[in-house]
Design a protein around this motif. Structure first.
Motif, PDB file in Angstrom:
ATOM      1  N   PRO A 254       0.806  -1.226   0.000  1.00 42.19           N
ATOM      2  CA  PRO A 254       0.000   0.000   0.000  1.00 42.19           C
ATOM      3  C   PRO A 254       0.838   1.275   0.000  1.00 42.19           C
ATOM      4  O   PRO A 254       0.493   2.254  -0.662  1.00 42.19           O
ATOM      5  CB  PRO A 254      -0.806  -0.128   1.299  1.00 42.19           C
ATOM      6  N   ALA A 255       1.952   1.269   0.734  1.00 47.87           N
ATOM      7  CA  ALA A 255       2.828   2.440   0.763  1.00 47.87           C
ATOM      8  C   ALA A 255       3.463   2.669  -0.603  1.00 47.87           C
ATOM      9  O   ALA A 255       3.649   3.808  -1.037  1.00 47.87           O
ATOM     10  CB  ALA A 255       3.905   2.275   1.831  1.00 47.87           C
ATOM     11  N   ALA A 256       3.793   1.569  -1.301  1.00 47.87           N
ATOM     12  CA  ALA A 256       4.386   1.690  -2.641  1.00 47.87           C
ATOM     13  C   ALA A 256       3.374   2.276  -3.619  1.00 47.87           C
ATOM     14  O   ALA A 256       3.720   3.118  -4.457  1.00 47.87           O
ATOM     15  CB  ALA A 256       4.859   0.314  -3.116  1.00 47.87           C
ATOM     16  N   VAL A 257       2.129   1.826  -3.521  1.00 42.82           N
ATOM     17  CA  VAL A 257       1.074   2.360  -4.397  1.00 42.82           C
ATOM     18  C   VAL A 257       0.870   3.851  -4.124  1.00 42.82           C
ATOM     19  O   VAL A 257       0.729   4.655  -5.048  1.00 42.82           O
ATOM     20  CB  VAL A 257      -0.243   1.586  -4.187  1.00 42.82           C
ATOM     21  N   ARG A 258       0.882   4.222  -2.839  1.00 44.41           N
ATOM     22  CA  ARG A 258       0.731   5.639  -2.495  1.00 44.41           C
ATOM     23  C   ARG A 258       1.893   6.470  -3.042  1.00 44.41           C
ATOM     24  O   ARG A 258       1.700   7.610  -3.478  1.00 44.41           O
ATOM     25  CB  ARG A 258       0.634   5.813  -0.978  1.00 44.41           C
ATOM     26  N   ALA A 259       3.100   5.919  -3.008  1.00 44.17           N
ATOM     27  CA  ALA A 259       4.265   6.641  -3.532  1.00 44.17           C
ATOM     28  C   ALA A 259       4.118   6.902  -5.026  1.00 44.17           C
ATOM     29  O   ALA A 259       4.456   7.989  -5.517  1.00 44.17           O
ATOM     30  CB  ALA A 259       5.541   5.844  -3.257  1.00 44.17           C
ATOM     31  N   MET A 260       3.581   5.916  -5.758  1.00 42.18           N
ATOM     32  CA  MET A 260       3.367   6.109  -7.189  1.00 42.18           C
ATOM     33  C   MET A 260       2.271   7.136  -7.441  1.00 42.18           C
ATOM     34  O   MET A 260       2.351   7.939  -8.376  1.00 42.18           O
ATOM     35  CB  MET A 260       3.068   4.766  -7.863  1.00 42.18           C
ATOM     36  N   GLY A 261       1.250   7.141  -6.572  1.00 39.76           N
ATOM     37  CA  GLY A 261       0.205   8.150  -6.680  1.00 39.76           C
ATOM     38  C   GLY A 261       0.732   9.548  -6.373  1.00 39.76           C
ATOM     39  O   GLY A 261       0.344  10.531  -7.016  1.00 39.76           O
ATOM     40  N   PHE A 262       1.650   9.624  -5.417  1.00 45.79           N
ATOM     41  CA  PHE A 262       2.245  10.909  -5.055  1.00 45.79           C
ATOM     42  C   PHE A 262       3.098  11.451  -6.215  1.00 45.79           C
ATOM     43  O   PHE A 262       3.058  12.645  -6.524  1.00 45.79           O
ATOM     44  CB  PHE A 262       3.101  10.736  -3.800  1.00 45.79           C
ATOM     45  N   HIS A 263       3.851  10.547  -6.858  1.00 47.07           N
ATOM     46  CA  HIS A 263       4.678  10.970  -7.994  1.00 47.07           C
ATOM     47  C   HIS A 263       3.790  11.449  -9.142  1.00 47.07           C
ATOM     48  O   HIS A 263       4.078  12.464  -9.791  1.00 47.07           O
ATOM     49  CB  HIS A 263       5.558   9.815  -8.458  1.00 47.07           C
ATOM     50  N   LEU A 264       2.696  10.711  -9.386  1.00 45.46           N
ATOM     51  CA  LEU A 264       1.748  11.132 -10.418  1.00 45.46           C
ATOM     52  C   LEU A 264       1.195  12.519 -10.088  1.00 45.46           C
ATOM     53  O   LEU A 264       1.040  13.370 -10.974  1.00 45.46           O
ATOM     54  CB  LEU A 264       0.622  10.112 -10.549  1.00 45.46           C
ATOM     55  N   ASN A 318      -7.467   1.934  -8.164  1.00 41.48           N
ATOM     56  CA  ASN A 318      -7.917   0.537  -8.119  1.00 41.48           C
ATOM     57  C   ASN A 318      -6.905  -0.327  -7.382  1.00 41.48           C
ATOM     58  O   ASN A 318      -7.281  -1.198  -6.583  1.00 41.48           O
ATOM     59  CB  ASN A 318      -8.121   0.013  -9.541  1.00 41.48           C
ATOM     60  N   ALA A 319      -5.609  -0.089  -7.642  1.00 39.07           N
ATOM     61  CA  ALA A 319      -4.567  -0.852  -6.951  1.00 39.07           C
ATOM     62  C   ALA A 319      -4.621  -0.588  -5.444  1.00 39.07           C
ATOM     63  O   ALA A 319      -4.460  -1.505  -4.633  1.00 39.07           O
ATOM     64  CB  ALA A 319      -3.192  -0.479  -7.511  1.00 39.07           C
ATOM     65  N   ASP A 320      -4.853   0.667  -5.074  1.00 41.48           N
ATOM     66  CA  ASP A 320      -4.949   1.016  -3.660  1.00 41.48           C
ATOM     67  C   ASP A 320      -6.140   0.301  -3.013  1.00 41.48           C
ATOM     68  O   ASP A 320      -6.043  -0.210  -1.888  1.00 41.48           O
ATOM     69  CB  ASP A 320      -5.112   2.533  -3.522  1.00 41.48           C
ATOM     70  N   ARG A 321      -7.253   0.226  -3.725  1.00 37.59           N
ATOM     71  CA  ARG A 321      -8.442  -0.471  -3.211  1.00 37.59           C
ATOM     72  C   ARG A 321      -8.161  -1.964  -3.040  1.00 37.59           C
ATOM     73  O   ARG A 321      -8.522  -2.554  -2.017  1.00 37.59           O
ATOM     74  CB  ARG A 321      -9.611  -0.266  -4.176  1.00 37.59           C
ATOM     75  N   LEU A 322      -7.498  -2.572  -4.025  1.00 31.20           N
ATOM     76  CA  LEU A 322      -7.190  -4.003  -3.957  1.00 31.20           C
ATOM     77  C   LEU A 322      -6.249  -4.314  -2.799  1.00 31.20           C
ATOM     78  O   LEU A 322      -6.376  -5.352  -2.145  1.00 31.20           O
ATOM     79  CB  LEU A 322      -6.567  -4.469  -5.282  1.00 31.20           C
ATOM     80  N   CYS A 323      -5.287  -3.422  -2.553  1.00 33.88           N
ATOM     81  CA  CYS A 323      -4.331  -3.639  -1.469  1.00 33.88           C
ATOM     82  C   CYS A 323      -5.013  -3.687  -0.106  1.00 33.88           C
ATOM     83  O   CYS A 323      -4.515  -4.327   0.822  1.00 33.88           O
ATOM     84  CB  CYS A 323      -3.276  -2.528  -1.454  1.00 33.88           C
ATOM     85  N   LYS A 324      -6.142  -3.013   0.015  1.00 33.88           N
ATOM     86  CA  LYS A 324      -6.821  -2.925   1.302  1.00 33.88           C
ATOM     87  C   LYS A 324      -7.766  -4.079   1.557  1.00 33.88           C
ATOM     88  O   LYS A 324      -8.367  -4.166   2.619  1.00 33.88           O
ATOM     89  CB  LYS A 324      -7.582  -1.597   1.390  1.00 33.88           C
ATOM     90  N   GLN A 325      -7.920  -4.960   0.570  1.00 36.84           N
ATOM     91  CA  GLN A 325      -8.781  -6.118   0.761  1.00 36.84           C
ATOM     92  C   GLN A 325      -8.062  -7.166   1.600  1.00 36.84           C
ATOM     93  O   GLN A 325      -6.857  -7.362   1.472  1.00 36.84           O
ATOM     94  CB  GLN A 325      -9.186  -6.711  -0.589  1.00 36.84           C
TER      95      GLN A 325
END
Length: 350
Positions: A254-264, A318-325
């Motif tokens: 989840p932290a990795a997905v957030r980092a990619m969202g932050f870069h975007l 979507n990736a962030d949502r999947l990570c939280k399942q």
């Protein structure tokens, strides 16, 4: 029954209820699960590593001999004391989950050796798990979910572990060290023990923030920022290496997905400012791009478009949502996201 409140869990582990015959300890953080299981074991038998009083089984044992678990639970202690049966489940096989659930239900009802204690360690079990349902339902069983440690828990662990070696941290150094520790308790404990060696066991030293500079080195978050930049720059191998390095440092998917969202988000802000008339370099600085990363960031900003980023934003959400399942392979989800971003970047010539 379910023990989910921290005070209830600590009270039970310090003095287990004599009526409880089976305890399921489960959660994403294997280190917390193992610590709690070890503490409980030490309260049940005098010597938790004594093979005469304790049986330790794993997934492989159940796979190779389905009857062995109930056999161990029915056996009497060879030394005449209370018997402890420990089961460590690392597999997500439905058959093993069901087998353990059936054994727990039978033992909780007293159909095997009613004087034995059955302790199961498992991963992040979902609500559909038969084992979790059995532990929650049985009156003579307890289910203990384990969540990530709070900063206060980690701080206490640091103080107690360092105190054993007669070293300590100042308040400022403790705050800094706790913020930089990996999230997984087992890895965190290794880092604390490594710090004790660094400070000098038995030295009586109390270290301040400046004393930790060489020990701490690069921040774990830097690996995630690198991974995001590498993905948007089309460097897949480097992105994967950074993601795995971050995982070893305790940063999960989840932290990795957030980092990619932050870069975007930084790319989007930069391109929006540039579209409004700002120079690209000026826009990057206004978006908070560090000067050392500016050249690479500008290279990416010249290739990506706002329309591209809109499409990627949906994938990141979507990736962030999947990570939280529950039970999701979050590290794999993050790597797949990085692969998709890097592939698009490659097609853009990056």
């Amino acid at each position: 029954m379910i023990l989910s409140r921290r005070p209830d869990i600590e009270r039970f582990l310090a003095k287990p209820d004599g009526q409880v015959r089976a305890v399921l300890i489960y959660g994403r953080d294997a280190g917390v699960v193992r610590d709690r299981a070890n503490l409980l074991a030490s309260k049940v038998v005098e010597r938790p590593d004594d093979p005469f009083d304790v049986a330790l089984l794993t997934d492989g044992d159940l796979d190779s001999d389905g009857a062995r678990l109930e056999g161990e639970l029915a056996a009497q202690s060879l030394m005449g004391g209370r018997r402890l049966v420990r089961l460590r489940l690392t597999s997500e096989k439905v058959s093993l989950d069901k087998m353990a659930a059936e054994a727990l239900a039978a033992h909780a009802e007293g159909r095997l050796n009613p004087d034995a204690m059955f302790v199961i360690e498992a991963g992040n079990l979902g609500r559909g798990s038969d084992l979790r349902k059995a532990a929650e339902k049985a009156a003579q069983a307890a289910a203990i979910p384990c969540y990530e440690d709070e900063p206060g828990d980690i701080a206490r662990l640091v103080r107690e572990t360092l105190a054993k070696d007669n070293v300590a941290l100042s308040t400022e150094a403790l705050t800094l060290f706790v913020a930089r520790l990996p999230k997984e308790r087992g890895v965190a404990r290794q880092e604390i023990e490594r710090l004790a060696l660094y400070l000098g066991p038995g030295s009586g030293r109390t270290a301040g923030p400046q004393d930790l500079e060489d020990f701490l080195g690069v921040e774990p978050e830097a690996s995630l920022a690198d991974a995001a930049s590498d993905a948007f720059g089309g460097r897949l191998a480097e992105a994967q290496a950074s993601l795995r390095r971050a995982a070893q440092e305790g940063e999960a998917g989840p932290a990795a997905v957030r980092a990619m969202g932050f870069h975007l988000g930084r790319l989007r802000r930069t391109l929006t400012l540039a579209k409004a008339g700002a120079g690209l370099q000026e826009a990057a600085k206004a978006s908070g791009v560090f000067w050392k990363n500016e050249r690479e960031f500008l290279r990416q900003a010249r290739s990506w478009t706002l329309d591209d980023l809109d499409l990627l934003q949906a994938e990141i959400l979507n990736a962030d949502r999947l990570c939280k399942q529950t039970g999701s392979p979050d590290q794999l989800i993050a790597e797949r996201l990085a692969l998709g971003i890097a592939s698009r970047a490659k097609r853009k010539g990056l």
